[in-house]
Scaffold this active site. Structure first.
Site, PDB file in Angstrom:
ATOM      1  N   HIS A 100     -79.944 -19.624  24.859  1.00 41.88           N
ATOM      2  CA  HIS A 100     -81.529 -19.640  24.059  1.00 41.88           C
ATOM      3  C   HIS A 100     -81.061 -17.444  23.699  1.00 41.88           C
ATOM      4  O   HIS A 100     -82.552 -17.490  24.068  1.00 41.88           O
ATOM      5  CB  HIS A 100     -82.043 -20.017  24.579  1.00 41.88           C
ATOM      6  CG  HIS A 100     -81.959 -22.168  24.816  1.00 41.88           C
ATOM      7  ND1 HIS A 100     -82.879 -22.695  23.803  1.00 41.88           N
ATOM      8  CD2 HIS A 100     -81.951 -22.437  25.612  1.00 41.88           C
ATOM      9  CE1 HIS A 100     -82.544 -23.910  24.241  1.00 41.88           C
ATOM     10  NE2 HIS A 100     -82.039 -23.278  25.122  1.00 41.88           N
ATOM     11  N   ASN A 173     -86.642 -28.708  22.606  1.00 45.15           N
ATOM     12  CA  ASN A 173     -85.843 -28.484  21.694  1.00 45.15           C
ATOM     13  C   ASN A 173     -86.125 -29.427  20.934  1.00 45.15           C
ATOM     14  O   ASN A 173     -87.023 -30.322  20.318  1.00 45.15           O
ATOM     15  CB  ASN A 173     -83.923 -28.848  22.308  1.00 45.15           C
ATOM     16  CG  ASN A 173     -83.408 -28.066  23.826  1.00 45.15           C
ATOM     17  OD1 ASN A 173     -83.748 -26.971  23.825  1.00 45.15           O
ATOM     18  ND2 ASN A 173     -83.181 -29.082  24.229  1.00 45.15           N
ATOM     19  N   TYR A 387     -86.783 -21.387  35.362  1.00 51.25           N
ATOM     20  CA  TYR A 387     -87.624 -20.664  33.859  1.00 51.25           C
ATOM     21  C   TYR A 387     -88.105 -19.874  35.335  1.00 51.25           C
ATOM     22  O   TYR A 387     -87.699 -18.351  34.837  1.00 51.25           O
ATOM     23  CB  TYR A 387     -88.159 -21.717  33.640  1.00 51.25           C
ATOM     24  CG  TYR A 387     -87.516 -22.214  32.603  1.00 51.25           C
ATOM     25  CD1 TYR A 387     -86.998 -23.918  33.043  1.00 51.25           C
ATOM     26  CD2 TYR A 387     -87.478 -21.737  31.704  1.00 51.25           C
ATOM     27  CE1 TYR A 387     -85.795 -24.270  32.212  1.00 51.25           C
ATOM     28  CE2 TYR A 387     -86.733 -22.872  30.104  1.00 51.25           C
ATOM     29  CZ  TYR A 387     -85.991 -23.870  31.027  1.00 51.25           C
ATOM     30  OH  TYR A 387     -85.481 -24.696  30.270  1.00 51.25           O
TER      31      TYR A 387
HETATM   32 FE1  HDE Z   1     -84.117 -24.320  29.245  1.00 52.43          FE
HETATM   33  N1  HDE Z   1     -83.362 -22.605  29.942  1.00 52.43           N
HETATM   34  N2  HDE Z   1     -82.564 -25.461  31.372  1.00 52.43           N
HETATM   35  N3  HDE Z   1     -83.566 -26.562  28.573  1.00 52.43           N
HETATM   36  N4  HDE Z   1     -84.035 -23.319  27.270  1.00 52.43           N
HETATM   37  C1  HDE Z   1     -83.470 -20.970  29.642  1.00 52.43           C
HETATM   38  O1  HDE Z   1     -84.935 -19.913  30.411  1.00 52.43           O
HETATM   39  C2  HDE Z   1     -82.552 -24.620  31.772  1.00 52.43           C
HETATM   40  C3  HDE Z   1     -83.075 -27.616  29.438  1.00 52.43           C
HETATM   41  C4  HDE Z   1     -85.092 -24.299  26.899  1.00 52.43           C
HETATM   42  O2  HDE Z   1     -87.743 -19.607  24.432  1.00 52.43           O
HETATM   43  C5  HDE Z   1     -84.205 -20.519  30.646  1.00 52.43           C
HETATM   44  O3  HDE Z   1     -85.945 -18.416  29.800  1.00 52.43           O
HETATM   45  C6  HDE Z   1     -82.162 -25.543  33.279  1.00 52.43           C
HETATM   46  C7  HDE Z   1     -83.830 -28.895  28.504  1.00 52.43           C
HETATM   47  C8  HDE Z   1     -85.739 -23.575  25.485  1.00 52.43           C
HETATM   48  O4  HDE Z   1     -86.913 -17.708  25.479  1.00 52.43           O
HETATM   49  C9  HDE Z   1     -82.965 -21.127  31.700  1.00 52.43           C
HETATM   50  C10 HDE Z   1     -82.342 -26.920  32.474  1.00 52.43           C
HETATM   51  C11 HDE Z   1     -84.577 -28.216  27.366  1.00 52.43           C
HETATM   52  C12 HDE Z   1     -85.192 -22.505  26.139  1.00 52.43           C
HETATM   53  C13 HDE Z   1     -83.234 -22.460  31.518  1.00 52.43           C
HETATM   54  C14 HDE Z   1     -82.561 -26.376  31.274  1.00 52.43           C
HETATM   55  C15 HDE Z   1     -84.492 -26.920  27.817  1.00 52.43           C
HETATM   56  C16 HDE Z   1     -84.743 -22.358  27.441  1.00 52.43           C
HETATM   57  C17 HDE Z   1     -82.451 -19.417  29.561  1.00 52.43           C
HETATM   58  C18 HDE Z   1     -81.632 -28.050  32.843  1.00 52.43           C
HETATM   59  C19 HDE Z   1     -84.870 -29.395  26.155  1.00 52.43           C
HETATM   60  C20 HDE Z   1     -85.542 -20.907  25.701  1.00 52.43           C
HETATM   61  C21 HDE Z   1     -84.126 -18.217  29.812  1.00 52.43           C
HETATM   62  C22 HDE Z   1     -82.638 -28.420  34.392  1.00 52.43           C
HETATM   63  C23 HDE Z   1     -86.463 -29.776  26.591  1.00 52.43           C
HETATM   64  C24 HDE Z   1     -86.840 -20.685  25.511  1.00 52.43           C
HETATM   65  C25 HDE Z   1     -85.664 -18.653  30.033  1.00 52.43           C
HETATM   66  C26 HDE Z   1     -86.951 -19.224  24.889  1.00 52.43           C
HETATM   67  C27 HDE Z   1     -83.659 -21.468  28.058  1.00 52.43           C
HETATM   68  C28 HDE Z   1     -83.157 -23.097  32.275  1.00 52.43           C
HETATM   69  C29 HDE Z   1     -82.340 -27.462  30.679  1.00 52.43           C
HETATM   70  C30 HDE Z   1     -84.999 -25.739  26.442  1.00 52.43           C
HETATM   71  C31 HDE Z   1     -81.844 -20.336  31.790  1.00 52.43           C
HETATM   72  C32 HDE Z   1     -81.625 -25.109  33.919  1.00 52.43           C
HETATM   73  C33 HDE Z   1     -83.663 -30.489  28.670  1.00 52.43           C
HETATM   74  C34 HDE Z   1     -86.182 -23.963  24.528  1.00 52.43           C
HETATM   75  O5  HDE Z   1     -83.797 -20.197  33.146  1.00 52.43           O
END
Ligand code: HDE
Length: 715
Positions: A100, A173, A387
């Protein structure tokens, strides 16, 4: 001689702009009283009339030319204006989000349009019409920060609601399901979709080997693949996408009843997508298509809005479904559980600064508020860790919550302190809890509240959750005194005296009477005699006994807990000092040294002077000078002197103190007859540890604790 350089037009301009008295109002002088200074902190907003300064407030006279040695000479290291400017510039980038990375943000407001207090005690849902500020960041997932807006990709829909009970981040999402079921697979998924490891491409595209290799081996991804290959992933505008919390969450009401909930954002403008051909062409024609669309809509007062809907259901419903509600690859058909609209979010303000706000915003799925709770969805559970961790890496400090875009808009107080880039200046001594500083009229700081604080819903899945999530300690943890008593009673009398004396010393430094008394009151639960000794040592009345959560039981004393009972009567690893001076008997010194070293110890020669000293039978060098080798550095001391030298040393403080301390510290003192005069001066009395040189080997380096009452008053 070099000519005075003519000012460059730019310098001239800069000077003119910032020169007061040219028809401009004089700039505000930021160096006023302290209050003014505080107001200025954090405001790097220069109105047109402000002086240009560096980051420490020094006014800058020329922002165009670096400082040179002569008109055509090299640039000087002392140019702090240039160095600060370039230094700051060099570090302008922070790590982009691992996923993202490309996103666009906007501010807005959330309004509760239908109160649901029966379902949740979350403050924002208690009264229809209540509002709170929000910040939303839309994003693509796979591409880097500089990639285009219209690849085929999932869109992130992350909402931060600044409620009056803290920030609630719904980090979702535009698709209601996800690729994987367990957080464990997330790094693999992301590696596979990002640029391939060896070649560094493709950028922002899932159409490549490694992604499809992974997908082909992960059947759980197939539902998400249907969504990802649909037009959902080529939206017309951020304003026309849905948002989903994806995971099942919990609503908890005031009575403590819990229901499962899924969150939906429904765009007021309806859903719309592009065609693939359009998306591809837009990528070339306007790589910022979505960013521009959002910015311009808000800028033009055409505020995008979404309705917040909830699907609420209970365990009984969950148990009957052919899928698991904790599985993030599944949705709940709206036909089975209708989406009830409870609020509306409107985005009505663009960011002032992309970096400060959109780039630095840190979403945390773990940010929830009382009335909302997590479920045991293993994907969600992993995100709760990820996060917070990622923010430390991106923003570099545990104080990222102080960045304005991340700070809650309700007050926050706790005992967390310090850390890199701390911008708050907490006052007072209370940086720990519990404390009773308020009893002494000081600010004791905030306290937890069982009534209003966040409590975790105990059972998140009655079918499979034998463990309850509780913030409790098991019953026997309430016994705080039995082993404290066991320890105390297992010590030798001398060790007990040390404990009592140490407590007296420490508590004598305490200036708050009630704190002293309370500690002694606690000691009464350990041993009444100990409490009495300490109270007497402090000259205070024996305070009443503190309440014990659980009465101590008597345990059998344990020898293993005492140092003195386990002291090894050996010379090994111990260090013995031998004091000598001019004329001392070298043969006697050598013999003693040999005995010590033969028994595994180290002999250290101490003399008033360190160079070669004439002794009987030769010359001897000392390892240390007397004043620089006090007896506290050794386990035992010995001395071999002449009458004449002993007499001379008895007038020297360092020598007298040497023996006085060794005696006071209950060490063995082995001496020859000549040393007696020094011992008398030092107040050393004969006892089992004060022995003749040839008796040293038999006594060794053990301490002579029986001596202690003679040299100091113990409590
Ligand atoms: Fe994320 N995800 N994610 N994700 N995600 C990040 O956090 C992560 C997941 C989502 O506009 C990171 O600040 C793991 C699902 C959005 O700043 C990080 C897993 C969904 C955004 C991270 C998931 C999301 C992130 C990268 C599996 C939808 C952007 C930078 C367990 C429900 C937020 C940050 C923004 C961002 C990890 C799965 C949505 C790396 C480990 C499921 C919208 O922490």
């Amino acid at each position: 001689m070099a000519k005075k350089p003519a000012p460059s037009p730019a310098t001239d301009h800069a000077l003119r702009v910032h020169q007061p008295g040219e028809g401009q109002t004089a700039p505000t002088d930021h160096r006023g009283n302290g209050d003014e200074l505080h107001q200025q902190v954090g405001t790097n907003v220069a109105d047109a009339a402000a002086y240009l300064t560096d980051n420490f407030g020094h006014r800058i006279s020329d922002n165009q030319n670096s400082l040179r040695a002569g008109e055509r000479g090299p640039t000087l290291l002392e140019d702090f204006v240039l160095r600060e400017k370039i230094f700051h510039f060099d570090h302008e980038r922070i790590p982009e989000r691992i996923v993202h990375a490309r996103g666009s943000g906007a501010h807005g407001v959330f309004e509760c349009t239908k109160a649901i207090p029966g379902l949740t005690k979350a403050s924002i849902f208690q009264k229809t019409g209540d509002t709170c500020p929000v910040f939303v960041r839309f994003s693509t997932v796979a591409g880097g920060a500089g990639s285009v807006d219209t690849p085929r990709d999932v869109r992130g829909f992350a909402v931060k609601l600044y409620t009056d009970s803290g920030n609630w981040d719904l980090v979702g999402n535009n698709i209601p399901v996800f690729f994987i079921q367990d957080a464990m697979k997330f790094p693999d998924l992301v590696h596979s979709v990002k640029m391939e490891a060896d070649r560094g491409y493709p950028q922002a595209a899932s159409a490549h080997d490694t992604f499809w290799d992974f997908i082909g081996l992960m059947p759980e991804a197939m539902h998400m693949i249907m969504w990802a290959m649909s037009d959902r992933t080529i939206p017309r505008s951020f304003r026309m996408i849905e948002g989903f919390g994806v995971h099942t969450f919990r609503f908890v009401n005031e009575k403590g009843d819990g229901k499962f909930v899924k969150f939906h954002w429904k765009p007021v403008l309806g859903l719309q997508s592009t065609t693939w051909d359009e998306a591809v062409k837009i990528a070339g024609a306007d790589p910022d298509f979505h960013r521009r669309d959002l910015f311009e809509a808000i800028d033009g007062g055409d505020f995008p809005a979404w309705d917040l809907g909830v699907q609420v259901f209970d365990e009984a419903f969950a148990a009957k479904q052919p899928y698991d509600v904790l599985d993030a690859t599944k949705l709940i058909p709206e036909e089975d559980i209708p989406v009830e609209i409870v609020g509306r979010m409107t985005l009505n303000r663009n960011v002032d600064n992309f970096f400060a706000e959109t780039e630095q915003v840190a979403f945390l799925p773990s940010n929830i508020i009382p009335g909302i709770d997590f479920s045991n969805d293993p994907l969600l559970q992993g995100r709760l860790f990820s996060y917070l961790d990622t923010q430390k890496s991106r923003l570099g400090t545990t104080n990222f919550h102080q960045i304005p875009i991340n700070a809650p808009k309700c007050p926050f107080h706790n005992f967390q302190r310090d850390g890199m880039m701390q911008t708050l200046v907490p006052t007072g001594r209370a940086n720990y809890e519990p404390n009773s500083l308020a009893e002494a009229g000081e600010n004791g700081g905030p306290r937890a509240s069982a009534e209003t604080g966040f409590t975790t819903f105990a059972t998140n899945d009655e079918r499979n959750d034998p463990m309850q999530k509780l913030r409790v300690r098991a019953e026997l943890f309430a016994d705080h005194f039995s082993q404290a008593r066991l320890f105390y009673l297992s010590q030798t009398e001398n060790e007990q005296a040390h404990i009592a004396s140490a407590l007296v010393f420490e508590l004598s430094k305490v200036t708050l009477d009630h704190v002293r008394s309370r500690v002694v009151g606690q000691l009464r639960n350990i041993d009444e005699e100990l409490a009495k000794r300490v109270a007497a040592g402090l000259a205070i009345d024996l305070p009443s006994k503190e309440k014990a959560a659980r009465a101590p039981v008597d345990l059998k004393p344990s020898e293993a807990l005492s140092i003195q009972k386990n002291a090894d009567d050996t010379m090994e690893g111990r260090k013995v000092a031998i004091l000598f001076a001019e004329g001392s008997d070298k043969a006697a010194i050598d013999k003693l040294k040999g005995d010590i070293e033969g028994a595994g110890g180290t002999a250290f020669l101490v003399a008033p002077k360190v160079g070669g000293i004439k002794v009987k039978g030769g010359t001897l060098k000392a390892d240390g000078q007397l004043a620089g080798s006090p007896s506290v550095l050794f386990d035992a001391v010995a001395s071999i002197l002449t009458d004449e030298q002993a007499k001379a040393l008895s007038k020297q403080g360092a020598a007298v103190q040497w023996f006085m301390d060794a005696f006071g510290h209950c060490k063995t003192i082995a001496h020859d007859p000549a040393t007696q005069i020094l011992l008398d001066k030092a107040g050393v009395e004969k006892d089992s540890g004060v022995v003749a040189i040839d008796a040293f080997a038999g006594v060794g380096t053990r301490r002579h604790w029986a001596r202690e009452p003679k040299v100091r008053d113990l409590a």
